[in-house]
Design a protein around this motif. Structure first.
Motif, PDB file in Angstrom:
ATOM      1  N   ALA B 230       0.816  -1.227   0.000  1.00  0.00           N
ATOM      2  CA  ALA B 230       0.000   0.000   0.000  1.00  0.00           C
ATOM      3  C   ALA B 230       0.841   1.265   0.000  1.00  0.00           C
ATOM      4  N   ALA B 278      -2.251  -2.734   5.150  1.00  0.00           N
ATOM      5  CA  ALA B 278      -1.214  -2.152   4.287  1.00  0.00           C
ATOM      6  C   ALA B 278      -1.043  -2.905   2.973  1.00  0.00           C
ATOM      7  N   ALA B 279      -2.047  -3.701   2.587  1.00  0.00           N
ATOM      8  CA  ALA B 279      -1.974  -4.437   1.319  1.00  0.00           C
ATOM      9  C   ALA B 279      -3.123  -4.018   0.412  1.00  0.00           C
ATOM     10  N   ILE B 280      -2.798  -3.602  -0.811  1.00  0.00           N
ATOM     11  CA  ILE B 280      -3.824  -3.310  -1.809  1.00  0.00           C
ATOM     12  C   ILE B 280      -4.543  -4.622  -2.120  1.00  0.00           C
TER      13      ILE B 280
END
Lengths: 412, 412
Positions: B230, B278-280
Motif C-alpha cells: 500500500a 497495508a496491502a492493496i
C-alpha cells in the motif's frame, strides 16, 4: 571528482546466497525472525565476514551487529546498514541487501583507500519487520535512539506467548542492558534497500535516490447505521453503513489519485455486519492507509480524509468514529545527503530516479539523531515480503556502488 | 356498497399469542422450521380452529393446511393465506399473521353471511422462509404450482444433513405424493403480510395495498486485480480490486437513489483478500441486490448495473465476473384486484398506502396460476425476521378487515 568504485555483481550475489541459507524456506524464501536460531547464525556469519575484512565488530545490547572502520580524526560516525530479520515467509533481499551493502562498502573502501578520515560503521539491525513480536516497531534502531520504554521488553509478547525479554535471554542478551545500545555520536545514516514498489522497474532504472519516507496513518474507521431488509426499506429511509463506507473509500482514493505521486490512500481491510446479501449492513469497520512524505501535505491529506469521513457519514445518517492503528511522522531525507547521493550516482555513471519511499524503514528512526537518506534498488515486479522478491546482482551492485562512493566522499 | 365488517383487535391478538407458543424462543421470538415438532403442533392448532369454525380442513401432500368454505356455484376458488414457518429466530407475525387472517376472514364471513356463492379457501403454507432447507424456495406454494422437480425432495439437504424427503417422512408425509398437491382451480390469491419495511409507519398508515412484488437479482461480483504494498505502489500503477468495488457499490446505490422508490440496490456482503491494512486488495467478492417491481424498469436497472461493473473494472484495470445467486422475475398484482382492495379499504374506512412489496412472497409463486394481490400491515420500525417484530392488534385487525370485506365482494 571521485574515482569510479566498481562493485562485482557476482560477489554481491554470492553474499546474498550465503545469507539466504539462514532460515531458507519455500524454495526461494527466508524465514528469519529476531532472536531465532537462524537469526543467531546469520548475525554470526556477518560477524565472520567483517572480521575477515579486518573490520572491528561488536554486538550491541539488543543484538545488532556493528562493524567499524576507525577514522583518523575524532568525531561522530557515518553509518550505513539495514535489518537482518525477515517476514514469515519473506525473501532474500528485503533488509539483508542493505546489510550486505554496508559490509561490502566498508571492506571495499578499506582495501582500496585504507583508513578513512572519519569513522565509518556498518550495522545489521536486529529487527525491523515486527514478524515475531508485532509491537517491536524497529527494535534495533529504537534501541539506538533510546526509544524503547523500560517496560517494553516485558510487555511485548509474541504470538507464541513469550516476552521479547525472554527471547533475548535465550540468545544471551539481557533486556535490562538495552539502554547501553543508545548512541549519540552518529552524524549520518544511509540505508540501502530494495524498492518495495514498481517505480524503478517502470522507469527502467537500477537505482533510486530517496528524498523522504512518508508520514503514514492507518485509520480504523467504524461506521454504525442500522441493519434492515434490503427489499423492504427504501433508499431514502436507510442508514446503510456499507454505502457510506464505499463512498468514503471511493472519494479518499480519488483525492490521492488527483494529487498524483507520491500521495497514496488505500483501504485494505474491511469487516461488514451482518454480511448477508439481503441485509443492509448496520456496521462496517475498515482501514484507511494514507501516506505522503511532505509534512504539510500529509497533514492536509489526513485532515481531508477526516472531513470526508464526517461529511459522508452525515449524508448517509450513520455514526462515524475512528482510531489510529499506525501514526508515523514523515522523515524527509537530508537535502545535503540527497545532493551528495545524486552527484555521486552521476559521477559513477549509475542512472537513477529521484523518488520517495512508500514504506517505513529504520532510517526514519535514525532520522531522530542523524542526517539520513536512502538508496533504493530495483525490485522485480515491485515485490517484497514474499519469497518472490528478486533484485538482479547488477542492480544490487549499482546501488552498492553509489553507497560506497558516497561513503568515500563523506569519510575520506 | 358493502357492509362494514369490523374485526376485533383483541381476538386477533389472542390468535397471535396462541400460535406464538409453538416454537416460542428468545422471549418474544418464534423458531418454527418446516416439519419440526413445533410446526406439527402449530398446523394441528390451526386445523382445530378451522374445525371449530365449521370449515372443512385438509392437509395437502407437502403439509400445507387448507380450510374450505364451499360455494353454492361451481368454479375455481378464491384463496387467501400465508406461511406458518419462521426464521431462526423469527418473530410472531411474519407469515403467521396472514394464516390467522385467512382463518378469521372465512369464519367471520361464514358466521355473518352464511355459505358464499363462490368457494373460499384459506391456506397455511408449510414453508416459505428457507430456514431449515436453504433451497426449498417456497415449498408449499411450489407444490401447488407443480414447480417442485421430481428429484428435489431427495437432493435438498438441511444444514443438519437430512433430505427434505426424510423430514417429510418423519411427520407422516410421502415425498413421492408431492404432485398430488398441485392445483389448477384457483382463480384468485390474496396474501396478508407484515410490511417488512418502515414505509407504512413512516406514512402513519395501518394498511398497504400492494401493487406488485419486485424482480430480485443477487449478483455475486468477483473483481480480481493485484495485491501490492500500500505504500510502495503509486495510485497510477495499481490494480486495486477494493477501490473498484467501492466505486461500483457507490454508483449502483446512486442510481437506485436517483430513480427513487421503489428501486433499491444494496451491497450486504463483501469478502476482501488478503484483507490487511497495508496491502492493496487483489481480490474482492461482493453481492449486489437489485430490485424493482416493474418488469421493464428492473431489466434496465440490472443492465445498467452490469454495464457499471464492466466500466469501473476497466477503469481500475481489474477483471470482473459475476454469477446470479437469486434471479426472480417481478410479479405485478392484478389491476382488477388492486382496484377491488382499494375500493374495499375506502368503503371500510381503513386508510391505506398504495405501495410495492420489497421482499419476495408465496404470492409471486401463486401468481403463476391465479390473479394475485397482497395486503400489508404496518410493522413497528419496519422490522421482520427477528423476535422484535411487532404489529399492533389494531393494525392487524384493520388489514384483516380489508381482506375479509374484499373476499366478501369476490365470493358473495
Amino acid at each position: 571528482m571521485s574515482a569510479v568504485i566498481a562493485i562485482d555483481p557476482g560477489m554481491v550475489d554470492q553474499h546474498i546466497m550465503e545469507l539466504a541459507q539462514f532460515g531458507a524456506c519455500a524454495e526461494t524464501g527466508v524465514c528469519r525472525t529476531v532472536y531465532s536460531a537462524e537469526w543467531v547464525a546469520a548475525q554470526d556469519h556477518i560477524t565472520t565476514w567483517c572480521r575477515e575484512a579486518g573490520l572491528s565488530v561488536r554486538q550491541d545490547a539488543v543484538g545488532s551487529v556493528w562493524a567499524r572502520l576507525e577514522g583518523s580524526e575524532p568525531g561522530p560516525s557515518i553509518v550505513t546498514g539495514s535489518h537482518i530479520d525477515s517476514q514469515v515467509p519473506g525473501g532474500r533481499y528485503d533488509g539483508v541487501l542493505g546489510v550486505i551493502a554496508g559490509v561490502i562498502a566498508l571492506r571495499t573502501l578499506k582495501e582500496r583507500f585504507g583508513p578513512p578520515r572519519r569513522t565509518l560503521e556498518a550495522i545489521s539491525f536486529c529487527e525491523e519487520e515486527g514478524s515475531r513480536f508485532p509491537a517491536t516497531n524497529w527494535w534495533g534502531s529504537r534501541a539506538i535512539t533510546a526509544a524503547i520504554g523500560p517496560n517494553d521488553p516485558y510487555e511485548i509478547v509474541s504470538a507464541a506467548g513469550e516476552t521479547i525479554a525472554q527471547a533475548m535471554q535465550a540468545v544471551g542478551l539481557d533486556a535490562a542492558r538495552i539502554p547501553e545500545a543508545a548512541r549519540t555520536d552518529i552524524d549520518t545514516f544511509i540505508e540501502l534497500h530494495i524498492e518495495q514498489g514498481p517505480i524503478l522497474e517502470h522507469e527502467g532504472l537500477p537505482v533510486g535516490i530517496v528524498k523522504g519516507i512518508p508520514g503514514i496513518r492507518h485509520y480504523l474507521v467504524e461506521l454504525v447505521g442500522r441493519t434492515d431488509h434490503a427489499g423492504g426499506v427504501p433508499m431514502d429511509l436507510r442508514r446503510d453503513a456499507m454505502a457510506a463506507a464505499a463512498e468514503i473509500i471511493t472519494r479518499a482514493g480519488e483525492t490521492a489519485r488527483s494529487w498524483g505521486r507520491p500521495a497514496v490512500t488505500t483501504t485494505g481491510r474491511i469487516h461488514v455486519e451482518p454480511n448477508l446479501a439481503a441485509a443492509i449492513p448496520g456496521k462496517v469497520t475498515f482501514t484507511v492507509d494514507a501516506r505522503h512524505p511532505d509534512p504539510a501535505k500529509v497533514q492536509e491529506l489526513w485532515t481531508g480524509h477526516e472531513a470526508l469521513i464526517r461529511s459522508v457519514a452525515a449524508k448517509y445518517d450513520v455514526e462515524a468514529s475512528w482510531s489510529l492503528l499506525v501514526d508515523h511522522a514523515p522523515c524527509p531525507s537530508d537535502p545535503g545527503l540527497i545532493d551528495l547521493l545524486e552527484t555521486t550516482a552521476r559521477e559513477q555513471g549509475i542512472p537513477f530516479h529521484s523518488m520517495y519511499s512508500g514504506g517505513g524503514h529504520d532510517t526514519q528512526q535514525m532520522g531522530l539523531l542523524a542526517k539520513v537518506a536512502m538508496i533504493f534498488v530495483q525490485s522485480k515486479d515491485g515485490r517484497s515480503h514474499t519469497p518472490d522478491e528478486y533484485t538482479t546482482p547488477e542492480h544490487a551492485a549499482a546501488g552498492i556502488q553509489v553507497l560506497t562512493a558516497a561513503l568515500h566522499r563523506l569519510a575520506y
